[in-house]
Design a protein around this motif. Structure first.
Motif, short mmCIF file in Angstrom:
data_model
loop_
_atom_site.label_atom_id
_atom_site.label_comp_id
_atom_site.label_asym_id
_atom_site.label_seq_id
_atom_site.Cartn_x
_atom_site.Cartn_y
_atom_site.Cartn_z
N ARG A 39 56.92 44.10 43.10
CA ARG A 39 55.59 44.57 42.69
C ARG A 39 54.95 45.30 43.86
N TYR A 82 44.72 38.70 38.46
CA TYR A 82 45.37 39.90 39.01
C TYR A 82 45.83 39.67 40.44
N ARG A 123 49.10 37.39 41.11
CA ARG A 123 50.38 37.82 40.56
C ARG A 123 51.56 37.44 41.46
N GLU A 146 48.41 45.74 35.94
CA GLU A 146 48.91 46.54 37.05
C GLU A 146 47.80 47.49 37.51
#
Length: 357
Positions: free
Chosen positions: A15, A72, A75, A188
């Motif tokens: 990520r 968020y 993650r 995202e």
């Protein structure tokens, strides 16, 4: 990378790293101002349909916005020792400190000297820390689930059917607010860029206006407590089938307003951007001011319940929570909010960093 009690952790492999952008700090600061303003409006709701409508709209999205952002920035949580250590010092320790502090303070303000200290029953604002601790521990699980958001929504819907969940660790809120955290885990950076487009900004204004109009209409007809996510349908005096329906309805309403809120959040650095890194201070500390307002008689004056009084109360709440996020306050209370606590961990297992909201 330093961890924030409501914010960043290192992302999972593969990520992109969520840099500390001004946009997110701005959003957190504006959200904490709305939290404080909402609490300041509570004594003004009785007899005022307008204040109750404003209160309902604010409560529909300010905590969901916080929780989505918390998801968020969670993650990358995978349960590594350093991450667990940060979770303990940045969330669990402030929870214990402020659970005890609020108990003693409420003993004085409510005239209840015998009130027990209960670490299992979050008091006042501390429920969010208990919830964040549990949610973040479950983050690795949601990365394994095939349909995480529908699964989380199903859990939230089922929670509204049970009146026996109780108040331990604010479990009802943990379960009912869970979908917002899981949604944050799935987002995202491009999703935030999408809601910040010019077209979204233009759309956000009429949506907020419509929300206020609907809230004004709904004040005498529905119970805004559905947005608290703290009770079952039965506890709210509704038939059981309405609980799951309202879970989906409030989820849709809240996400729409969160998107509108984010659409108008500045993306550039502003005078309050740095304050967004200390929102946990403002969140936990402003509750003492609000709790003291009753015994001090701040709301006893008729002028406070008029339109100009509402404006003054709003400004005082915003200024107060802003001051509580400033550097001097952080310096004075860092020991409770951002403890290093290296002595508590094995040197070969966890290396502690400072933690801030």
């Amino acid at each position: 990378m330093a961890v924030r009690a409501g914010g960043e952790v290192r992302p999972a492999p593969g990520r992109s790293e969520p840099h500390r952008e001004a946009f997110f700090d701005n959003a957190k600061y504006l959200a904490i101002v709305l939290v404080a303003v909402g609490h300041a409006w509570e004594p003004l709701r009785e007899g005022s349909r307008t204040v109750t409508a404003l209160y309902t709209v604010v409560y529909a999205f300010h905590m969901p916005a916080f929780i989505v952002l918390s998801g968020y920035f969670s993650r990358g949580f995978d349960g590594r020792p350093k991450q667990i250590g940060r979770l303990v010092t940045g969330v669990a320790v402030p929870y214990v400190v402020f659970e005890v502090a609020y108990t003693f303070f409420i003993r004085w303000t409510d005239g209840a000297p015998g009130r027990d200290i209960s670490l299992l029953d979050p008091l006042y604002l501390t429920w969010f820390l208990a919830a964040l601790f549990v949610w973040r521990l479950t983050a690795p699980v949601w990365r394994l689930v095939r349909w995480p958001l529908p699964f989380a929504l199903a859990i939230a819907m089922l929670a509204t059917l049970s009146s026996s969940i109780g108040t331990d660790l604010a479990l009802q809120r943990i379960l009912q607010f869970l979908p917002y955290f899981v949604l944050g885990l799935l987002l995202e950076p491009e999703h935030f860029r999408l809601v910040r487009r010019r077209a979204m900004r233009a759309l956000a204004l009429p949506v907020f206006a419509a929300a206020l109009a609907v809230a004004y209409w709904a004040v005498p007809r529905t119970d805004y407590a559905w947005f608290f996510h703290d009770d079952s349908a039965e506890q709210l005096g509704a038939p059981p089938w309405l609980g799951p329906v309202m879970t989906l309805a409030t989820f849709g309403c809240s996400l729409t307003l969160v998107a509108c809120f984010l659409a108008w959040t500045p993306g550039r650095r502003t005078w309050f951007t740095a304050l967004g890194g200390a929102t946990l201070y403002g969140y936990l500390l402003h509750g003492f001011v609000k709790q003291a307002a009753g015994p001090a008689g701040w709301y006893d004056h008729d002028a406070v319940h008029r339109p100009l009084g509402l404006l003054v109360v709003t400004l005082v709440a915003a200024v107060t929570v802003t001051l509580l996020c400033t550097r001097p306050v952080r310096w004075a209370l860092r020991w409770a909010m951002e403890p290093r606590a290296r002595w508590a961990f094995r040197r070969d297992g966890v290396v502690q960093d400072r933690v801030a909201a």
